[in-house]
Scaffold this motif. Structure first.
Motif, PDB file in Angstrom:
ATOM      1  N   LEU A  38       0.822  -1.214   0.000  1.00 41.45           N
ATOM      2  CA  LEU A  38       0.000   0.000   0.000  1.00 41.45           C
ATOM      3  C   LEU A  38       0.856   1.264   0.000  1.00 41.45           C
ATOM      4  O   LEU A  38       0.674   2.141  -0.840  1.00 41.45           O
ATOM      5  N   GLY A  39       1.806   1.341   0.932  1.00 43.16           N
ATOM      6  CA  GLY A  39       2.629   2.538   1.017  1.00 43.16           C
ATOM      7  C   GLY A  39       3.412   2.778  -0.262  1.00 43.16           C
ATOM      8  O   GLY A  39       3.502   3.905  -0.755  1.00 43.16           O
ATOM      9  N   ASP A  57      10.386   3.362   5.934  1.00 38.48           N
ATOM     10  CA  ASP A  57       9.975   2.095   6.563  1.00 38.48           C
ATOM     11  C   ASP A  57      10.956   1.776   7.678  1.00 38.48           C
ATOM     12  O   ASP A  57      12.160   1.976   7.516  1.00 38.48           O
ATOM     13  N   SER A  66       2.925  -7.635   3.466  1.00 40.54           N
ATOM     14  CA  SER A  66       2.972  -7.741   2.000  1.00 40.54           C
ATOM     15  C   SER A  66       4.020  -8.742   1.515  1.00 40.54           C
ATOM     16  O   SER A  66       3.797  -9.446   0.529  1.00 40.54           O
ATOM     17  N   PHE A  70      -0.158 -14.436   0.768  1.00 44.75           N
ATOM     18  CA  PHE A  70      -0.459 -15.421  -0.272  1.00 44.75           C
ATOM     19  C   PHE A  70      -0.620 -14.733  -1.634  1.00 44.75           C
ATOM     20  O   PHE A  70      -0.467 -15.344  -2.673  1.00 44.75           O
ATOM     21  N   TRP A  72      -3.189 -13.343  -3.383  1.00 45.24           N
ATOM     22  CA  TRP A  72      -4.345 -13.637  -4.248  1.00 45.24           C
ATOM     23  C   TRP A  72      -5.120 -12.328  -4.449  1.00 45.24           C
ATOM     24  O   TRP A  72      -5.533 -11.688  -3.474  1.00 45.24           O
ATOM     25  N   ASN A 230       1.007  -1.950  12.688  1.00 47.26           N
ATOM     26  CA  ASN A 230       1.475  -0.951  13.665  1.00 47.26           C
ATOM     27  C   ASN A 230       0.647   0.329  13.671  1.00 47.26           C
ATOM     28  O   ASN A 230       0.994   1.288  14.365  1.00 47.26           O
ATOM     29  N   GLY A 335       3.427 -14.515   8.165  1.00 44.22           N
ATOM     30  CA  GLY A 335       2.923 -13.160   7.927  1.00 44.22           C
ATOM     31  C   GLY A 335       1.842 -12.835   8.948  1.00 44.22           C
ATOM     32  O   GLY A 335       1.147 -13.728   9.446  1.00 44.22           O
ATOM     33  N   GLY A 364      -5.174  -6.297   1.383  1.00 39.51           N
ATOM     34  CA  GLY A 364      -4.416  -5.154   0.876  1.00 39.51           C
ATOM     35  C   GLY A 364      -3.765  -5.422  -0.471  1.00 39.51           C
ATOM     36  O   GLY A 364      -3.544  -4.497  -1.252  1.00 39.51           O
TER      37      GLY A 364
HETATM   38  C1  LIG Z   1      -0.449 -15.079   5.502  1.00 41.59           C
HETATM   39  C2  LIG Z   1      -1.159 -13.942   4.814  1.00 41.59           C
HETATM   40  C3  LIG Z   1      -1.858 -14.176   3.645  1.00 41.59           C
HETATM   41  C4  LIG Z   1      -2.516 -13.126   3.010  1.00 41.59           C
HETATM   42  N1  LIG Z   1      -3.146 -13.366   1.824  1.00 41.59           N
HETATM   43  C5  LIG Z   1      -3.702 -12.339   1.151  1.00 41.59           C
HETATM   44  C6  LIG Z   1      -4.228 -12.559  -0.134  1.00 41.59           C
HETATM   45  O1  LIG Z   1      -4.160 -13.656  -0.673  1.00 41.59           O
HETATM   46  N2  LIG Z   1      -4.794 -11.502  -0.769  1.00 41.59           N
HETATM   47  C7  LIG Z   1      -4.848 -10.240  -0.208  1.00 41.59           C
HETATM   48  O2  LIG Z   1      -5.383  -9.323  -0.832  1.00 41.59           O
HETATM   49  N3  LIG Z   1      -4.328 -10.018   1.013  1.00 41.59           N
HETATM   50  C8  LIG Z   1      -3.748 -11.022   1.698  1.00 41.59           C
HETATM   51  N4  LIG Z   1      -3.199 -10.810   2.912  1.00 41.59           N
HETATM   52  C9  LIG Z   1      -3.264  -9.473   3.507  1.00 41.59           C
HETATM   53  C10 LIG Z   1      -2.247  -8.539   2.849  1.00 41.59           C
HETATM   54  O3  LIG Z   1      -0.995  -9.164   2.793  1.00 41.59           O
HETATM   55  C11 LIG Z   1      -2.191  -7.219   3.594  1.00 41.59           C
HETATM   56  O4  LIG Z   1      -3.470  -6.650   3.678  1.00 41.59           O
HETATM   57  C12 LIG Z   1      -1.275  -6.235   2.919  1.00 41.59           C
HETATM   58  O5  LIG Z   1      -0.009  -6.792   2.695  1.00 41.59           O
HETATM   59  C13 LIG Z   1      -1.159  -4.965   3.734  1.00 41.59           C
HETATM   60  O6  LIG Z   1      -0.255  -4.126   3.103  1.00 41.59           O
HETATM   61  P1  LIG Z   1       0.307  -2.864   3.853  1.00 41.59           P
HETATM   62  O7  LIG Z   1       1.223  -2.184   2.912  1.00 41.59           O
HETATM   63  O8  LIG Z   1      -0.815  -2.095   4.420  1.00 41.59           O
HETATM   64  O9  LIG Z   1       1.043  -3.446   5.143  1.00 41.59           O
HETATM   65  P2  LIG Z   1       2.468  -4.096   5.321  1.00 41.59           P
HETATM   66  O10 LIG Z   1       2.904  -4.861   4.148  1.00 41.59           O
HETATM   67  O11 LIG Z   1       2.470  -4.800   6.622  1.00 41.59           O
HETATM   68  O12 LIG Z   1       3.431  -2.842   5.403  1.00 41.59           O
HETATM   69  C14 LIG Z   1       3.458  -1.985   6.510  1.00 41.59           C
HETATM   70  C15 LIG Z   1       4.875  -1.466   6.644  1.00 41.59           C
HETATM   71  O13 LIG Z   1       4.883  -0.425   7.627  1.00 41.59           O
HETATM   72  C16 LIG Z   1       6.130  -0.455   8.273  1.00 41.59           C
HETATM   73  N5  LIG Z   1       5.987   0.277   9.552  1.00 41.59           N
HETATM   74  C17 LIG Z   1       5.159  -0.036  10.582  1.00 41.59           C
HETATM   75  N6  LIG Z   1       5.352   0.863  11.575  1.00 41.59           N
HETATM   76  C18 LIG Z   1       6.299   1.730  11.169  1.00 41.59           C
HETATM   77  C19 LIG Z   1       6.929   2.850  11.752  1.00 41.59           C
HETATM   78  N7  LIG Z   1       6.657   3.245  13.015  1.00 41.59           N
HETATM   79  N8  LIG Z   1       7.854   3.524  11.046  1.00 41.59           N
HETATM   80  C20 LIG Z   1       8.160   3.152   9.789  1.00 41.59           C
HETATM   81  N9  LIG Z   1       7.621   2.053   9.189  1.00 41.59           N
HETATM   82  C21 LIG Z   1       6.704   1.367   9.868  1.00 41.59           C
HETATM   83  C22 LIG Z   1       6.391  -1.949   8.437  1.00 41.59           C
HETATM   84  O14 LIG Z   1       7.788  -2.185   8.608  1.00 41.59           O
HETATM   85  C23 LIG Z   1       5.857  -2.516   7.135  1.00 41.59           C
HETATM   86  O15 LIG Z   1       6.865  -2.702   6.159  1.00 41.59           O
HETATM   87  C24 LIG Z   1      -2.516 -11.825   3.575  1.00 41.59           C
HETATM   88  C25 LIG Z   1      -1.779 -11.591   4.731  1.00 41.59           C
HETATM   89  C26 LIG Z   1      -1.107 -12.629   5.350  1.00 41.59           C
HETATM   90  C27 LIG Z   1      -0.303 -12.335   6.578  1.00 41.59           C
END
Ligand SMILES: Cc1cc2nc3c(=O)[nH]c(=O)nc-3n(C[C@H](O)[C@H](O)[C@H](O)COP(=O)(O)OP(=O)(O)OC[C@H]3O[C@@H](n4cnc5c(N)ncnc54)[C@H](O)[C@@H]3O)c2cc1C
Length: 397
Positions: A38-39, A57, A66, A70, A72, A230, A335, A364
């Motif tokens: 997302l970011g 990050d 992320s 998985f 999907w 977080n 994850g 996400g």
């Molecule tokens: C096992 C598993 C299977 C999944 N399968 C699917 C799927 O098949 N399809 C789907 O759509 N979704 C799936 N998801 C959900 C999906 O992976 C998440 O919704 C998505 O990755 C979220 O992305 P994000 O960028 O918001 O978060 P993240 O990828 O978690 O990124 C957040 C980032 O913020 C950083 N951060 C946090 N706090 C701070 C701080 N204080 N300062 C600086 N950096 C910071 C972290 O280091 C991290 O890198 C799955 C998740 C898991 C765990």
């Protein structure tokens, strides 16, 4: 034009009519906190539209959910209510459009899903029939076991008469996608700082003036928090549930064995275009273990534990597939799912903190392409896009 395309266009055309707040933010340095899918995508969309952007990050890109997902991309069962389903449908279109800019590894062959337990299978069928009543066409059908078998010869569908086939679903190599977007973000002049941990907001008269990080102060009046599990801790909010873990296995590349995303009993499987098979467990750790795992590890404490879980997942998958012979598991990871309290995405400004925008969701991966486009538009045009009104953080008070 078919009904689906028509209604989607109507939805998209409705967006620019969102409420505008006046001044645009193109010259502001926007800081994006979190370099997950997302970011990274938000930072990219912002810079593409002419903003100055800093992406930070606390670890490195794709180090959170992320990189251990998985992956999907889905928009069908069980995406409820309708607003969530529609956003997810638009999410698929947004990926199709983003693929014109990036050669992602996405296999768009759809997904096949069924359950072993009769009650769950009955629920699946009922949910699909419900989703089919939505005003826009949802590309999911119930097909026969023999049709499913023709599509996926290495899979056994047990005694189930009906299999859910979601035609528009795909699977992404998320880590590779994040790397590609991150590289282009920097080529376009974006600033990345890794590792750099957000510590606190510095506010003046209720507005952000700068953010404090462990690498120093960054001047900004606009911060986008895409910080996954977080989010609550970073902003002192209470909008998330306890994250749940899931184990992901990635094999060395092999010949083609699976065409679609297989959502079988206990385990999900897909095979990337580069031959890597990805397996994800469906269940996750029991609640009693989650307490023990407070530090949210992404690896197992020992090789023995890792081996035990790997074998468990592969043996579960082998009960319904013959495509897992002679594989070598290259990567085992844990994850942690970012989970909004009500499981519906959280997207929008935080009312009591002017200049703070939040993006947090499960699914996400599925939603990143559409959500990042809409968020960048909301921020740079300083307006509210109506389709996002269903997902505002203000619903939590
Ligand atoms: C096992 C598993 C299977 C999944 N399968 C699917 C799927 O098949 N399809 C789907 O759509 N979704 C799936 N998801 C959900 C999906 O992976 C998440 O919704 C998505 O990755 C979220 O992305 P994000 O960028 O918001 O978060 P993240 O990828 O978690 O990124 C957040 C980032 O913020 C950083 N951060 C946090 N706090 C701070 C701080 N204080 N300062 C600086 N950096 C910071 C972290 O280091 C991290 O890198 C799955 C998740 C898991 C765990």
């Amino acid at each position: 034009m078919d009904r689906r395309t028509f209604t989607k266009l109507i939805g998209l055309l409705a967006m620019p009519s969102g409420k505008s707040f006046g001044k645009t933010l193109k010259n502001t340095n926007i800081v994006v906190i979190g370099a997950g899918i997302l970011g990274t995508m938000i930072a990219y969309e912002l810079i593409k539209r002419g903003s100055r952007v800093t992406l930070i990050d606390k670890n490195y890109p794709a180090s959170g959910a992320s990189g251990n997902s998985f992956s999907w991309i889905n928009a069908t069962y069980p995406k409820k209510p309708y607003s969530y389903n529609l956003l997810s449908q638009l999410g698929i279109d947004a990926y199709r459009s983003l693929e014109k800019e990036f050669h992602f590894d996405i296999k768009w062959n759809g997904s096949l899903e069924w359950f072993k337990q009769s009650s769950q299978q009955k629920n699946l069928v009922a949910e699909i029939n419900e989703v089919k009543k939505y005003p826009t066409f949802t590309p999911v059908d119930l097909i026969s076991k023999s049709e499913a078998k023709r599509m996926e010869p290495n899979v056994y569908f047990g005694n189930k008469k009906q299999i859910a086939y979601s035609k528009s679903d795909g699977a992404l190599d998320t880590v590779q996608a994040i790397q590609m977007i991150q590289n282009k973000f920097e080529r376009l002049g974006g600033e990345s700082i890794f590792p750099c941990e957000f510590l606190k907001l510095n506010q003046q008269n209720g507005k952000i003036k700068s953010i404090e990080t462990n690498q120093g102060t960054i001047e900004t009046n606009q911060a986008v928090f895409a910080s996954g599990i977080n989010t609550d801790k970073n902003l002192g909010l209470n909008i998330s549930s306890t994250p749940t873990p899931g184990i992901i296995l990635r094999t060395a590349p092999v010949d083609n064995r699976f065409n679609r995303i297989i959502v079988g009993p206990g385990v999900h499987i897909h095979q990337q275009k580069d031959g890597v098979i990805v397996l994800g467990e469906q269940g996750g750790a029991p609640l009693t273990h989650i307490d023990r795992l407070k530090e949210r590890p992404s690896i197992f404490p020992s090789k023995e534990f890792e081996q035990m879980h790997t074998e468990r997942i592969i043996n579960t998958a082998k009960k319904f597939t013959s495509g897992l012979e002679n594989i070598h598991v290259n990567q085992v990871s844990i994850g942690w799912r970012p989970l909004p309290k009500d499981r519906i995405p959280i997207i929008g400004r935080i009312k009591k903190m002017q200049g703070v925008y939040v993006s947090m969701m499960h699914s996400g991966i599925s939603l990143a392409a559409i959500v990042s486009k809409l968020i960048s538009e909301e921020l740079l045009e300083n307006k509210n896009i109506p389709i996002l009104d269903h997902f505002r953080p203000s619903r939590f008070g």
